[in-house]
Write an enzyme that holds these catalytic residues in place. Sequence first.
Site, PDB file in Angstrom:
ATOM      1  N   LYS A   1       0.856  -1.193   0.000  1.00 43.64           N
ATOM      2  CA  LYS A   1       0.000   0.000   0.000  1.00 43.64           C
ATOM      3  C   LYS A   1       0.886   1.235   0.000  1.00 43.64           C
ATOM      4  O   LYS A   1       1.444   1.618   1.024  1.00 43.64           O
ATOM      5  CB  LYS A   1      -0.914   0.062   1.229  1.00 43.64           C
TER       6      LYS A   1
ATOM      7  N   GLU B   1       9.945   2.043  10.491  1.00 45.40           N
ATOM      8  CA  GLU B   1      10.857   3.185  10.401  1.00 45.40           C
ATOM      9  C   GLU B   1       9.984   4.410  10.538  1.00 45.40           C
ATOM     10  O   GLU B   1       9.162   4.697   9.677  1.00 45.40           O
ATOM     11  CB  GLU B   1      11.623   3.154   9.074  1.00 45.40           C
TER      12      GLU B   1
ATOM     13  N   CYS C   1      12.842  12.055   7.197  1.00 39.31           N
ATOM     14  CA  CYS C   1      12.711  11.694   8.606  1.00 39.31           C
ATOM     15  C   CYS C   1      14.034  11.769   9.351  1.00 39.31           C
ATOM     16  O   CYS C   1      14.054  11.918  10.571  1.00 39.31           O
ATOM     17  CB  CYS C   1      12.102  10.302   8.727  1.00 39.31           C
TER      18      CYS C   1
ATOM     19  N   GLU D   1       8.653  16.911  15.422  1.00 39.92           N
ATOM     20  CA  GLU D   1       9.133  16.755  14.050  1.00 39.92           C
ATOM     21  C   GLU D   1       8.337  17.706  13.159  1.00 39.92           C
ATOM     22  O   GLU D   1       7.114  17.608  13.064  1.00 39.92           O
ATOM     23  CB  GLU D   1       8.950  15.307  13.592  1.00 39.92           C
TER      24      GLU D   1
END
Length: 475
Positions: A170, A245, A279, A379
């Site tokens: 996906k 992750e 990231c 973040e």
Amino acid sequence: MANELKFYIDGAWVDPIVPKTLDVIDPSIEEPFTKISLGSAADVDRAVAAAKAAFETFSRTDRSERLAILKRVLEVYKRRYDDVAEAISREMGAPLPFAKSDQAYAGLGHLEKLIEVFETFEFEEQRGTTRVVKEPVGVVGLITPWNWPLNQIMCKVAPALAAGCTMVLKPSEIAPISGIVFAEIMHEAGVPKGVFNLVNGDGPTVGNAISGHPDIDMVSFTGSTRAGIQVAKNAADTVKRVAQELGGKSPNIILRDADFETAVRKGVRGCFGNSGQSCDAPTRMLVPAERHDEALTYAKSEAETFRVGPPRDPDTVLGPVVSDVQFEKIQRLIQSGISEGATLVTGGLGRPEGLNRGYYVRPTVFGHVKPDMTIAREEIFGPVLSILSYEDDEEAIRIGNDTPYGLAAYVQSQDLGHAHAVARRMRAGSVYLNYPEWDLNAPFGGYKQSGNGREYADFGLNDFLEIKGIVGYGE
């Protein structure tokens, strides 16, 4: 493209069981450029059934058969390289040269490296009278993000194939077109039917159906920590393996013996690459307290060289961020930096001058950031750099590690021994010394809330393998 409204299941392009579409937005103009179909749990069931049936035979293929498939995928990928780059540029707004040199190349590089390590990978070893055998984990669900689409698709699909797994992918519904191109590549390469399947859809529907499916043996997920927690909860009921992750808030410690101006300028570039949507970006720069204002001067000068603009403009360095949701989140966090008393060195709220539509963010640097400020904790996932001070190495290490994340850390020093000593104390899955070249042999993954498991090269291959001990096998 003829396949945007279809899914790839059991070696064929098929219509969704329940028709439902979603506009795919070009973030540079805030308008749809195509549509995809959104899948349902029934579509996932169909794809998983195909993968489960294919696993019976594909799991028993030998190395040479799977290696031949991977090499055919590589050949077709090279032929469709420009199509991959074009799709990524359109769906996430990456400048076209960057989409070719970095985004599309990431998929190519990972596949080439996986083929290289797979050719000599040891699946069996003898320990006394026990034979230790590595076997495919089974049917795997792969859920990938929008920020590095082909990097993450290839980091999961290639080792899963090499291991002998079958799979359901996906891609992100925000940037799904490159995933469709990838499925076309897999089809043209002659991957056996049922081995690779693609179902587009959103996380709450298709993502949840994959992560909770009783016939999926492992889920490999890349995305936000918030979504990763939900994936793990869904997977827990069936005790399936989960590799993740997730997010990051990576420190960049510029030690006193670094080449200071170079280290600051390269740190800005590292933070802003891919419009800040990586990231592992070095988003918290730690500098010696007595040189803080000097660092702001260099950072401001470097940040103001970044030209933000349309992906097709040859002078563009940074494109837009991917969506209205991301744009608004970044604006909220920039405002928090201002409100909480950080020094706005350059950039700030709103779009860059001359850009009236599109999710364009002004490259932004904050100075005199305190470790407890929101911009030092959350973040941001945009071109926003926070610069903090430290008094000595101990404080730099403490501040650097003071985060729920642990994906990456960066250390700059002209004394490699000094850099080594600091690197060993960083609680992060990857530590980068003096801005090295990208290394496809290095393990990639995180500590703490940045996830578990490792990708790249043989590390990623091991994630898709079960270990069996056959005791009494003989010498």
